[in-house]
Design a protein around this motif. Structure first.
Motif, mmCIF file in Angstrom:
data_model
loop_
_atom_site.group_PDB
_atom_site.id
_atom_site.type_symbol
_atom_site.label_atom_id
_atom_site.label_comp_id
_atom_site.label_asym_id
_atom_site.label_seq_id
_atom_site.Cartn_x
_atom_site.Cartn_y
_atom_site.Cartn_z
ATOM 1 N N THR A 207 2.119 101.462 60.765
ATOM 2 C CA THR A 207 1.919 101.659 59.331
ATOM 3 C C THR A 207 2.133 103.126 58.998
ATOM 4 O OG1 THR A 207 0.299 99.856 59.261
ATOM 5 C CG2 THR A 207 0.342 101.384 57.395
ATOM 6 N N THR B 255 7.254 100.869 58.046
ATOM 7 C CA THR B 255 6.069 100.043 58.253
ATOM 8 C C THR B 255 6.466 98.614 58.595
ATOM 9 O OG1 THR B 255 4.693 101.376 56.784
ATOM 10 C CG2 THR B 255 4.008 99.096 57.148
ATOM 11 N N ARG C 195 11.756 94.847 64.621
ATOM 12 C CA ARG C 195 10.609 94.972 63.734
ATOM 13 C C ARG C 195 10.697 93.944 62.617
ATOM 14 N NH1 ARG C 195 12.001 100.871 60.959
ATOM 15 N NH2 ARG C 195 13.757 100.166 59.657
ATOM 16 N N VAL D 37 5.619 95.254 61.906
ATOM 17 C CA VAL D 37 5.193 94.915 63.258
ATOM 18 C C VAL D 37 6.407 95.103 64.162
ATOM 19 C CG1 VAL D 37 4.287 93.151 64.801
ATOM 20 C CG2 VAL D 37 3.468 93.289 62.439
ATOM 21 N N GLY E 270 1.208 101.552 68.754
ATOM 22 C CA GLY E 270 1.260 101.466 67.296
ATOM 23 C C GLY E 270 0.068 102.131 66.639
ATOM 24 N N THR F 192 3.231 95.095 67.881
ATOM 25 C CA THR F 192 2.274 96.165 67.605
ATOM 26 C C THR F 192 2.543 96.691 66.189
ATOM 27 O OG1 THR F 192 1.348 98.269 68.406
ATOM 28 C CG2 THR F 192 3.723 97.983 68.657
ATOM 29 N N GLN F 193 1.479 96.880 65.437
ATOM 30 C CA GLN F 193 1.603 97.272 64.032
ATOM 31 C C GLN F 193 1.845 98.775 63.909
ATOM 32 O OE1 GLN F 193 1.352 95.303 61.041
ATOM 33 N NE2 GLN F 193 2.088 97.223 60.133
#
Length: 123
Positions: A120, A90, A38, A92, A9, A117-118
């Motif tokens: 963005t 966007t 997500r 997680v 990520g 896992t983020q």
């Protein structure tokens, strides 16, 4: 017990790409369907893509043509290649694996989740 560890990520600009990886380990007899989900702030967790041990893949309409899921069966690893990323991607991202283990001479199948896992997407 089964552990899922995700990586890949980060922060990317709109139109960019990221690749997520998830590896399953532990007392595994067989990893069945693997997938990515997500969850964006204030929203419910949603399916992104799934891939069975054999058979066709499945994608959410919002990612078709942009994301590709694949797996390495020998390594119990699933990948998510994300291209043409948009701000609405966007979230997680969580890996899930439906996994069969052996406990006390019995086969047990459960869903296991990674820690997330983020991702963005922002300029």
């Amino acid at each position: 017990q089964v552990q899922l560890v995700e990586s890949g990520g980060g922060l990317v600009q709109p139109g960019g790409s990221l690749r997520l990886s998830c590896a399953a380990s532990g007392s595994i007899f067989k990893v069945n369907t693997m997938g990515w989900y997500r969850q964006a702030p204030g929203k419910q967790r949603e399916l992104v893509a799934t891939i069975p041990s054999s058979g066709p893949t499945n994608y959410a309409d919002s990612v078709k043509g942009r994301f590709t899921i694949s797996r390495d069966g020998a390594k119990n690893t699933v990948l998510l290649q994300m291209n043409s990323l948009k701000p609405e991607d966007t979230a997680v991202y969580y890996c899930k694996a439906r996994t069969t283990t052996i406990r006390n001479a019995h086969f047990l199948t459960d869903d296991y989740w990674g820690q997330g896992t983020q991702v963005t997407v922002s300029s």
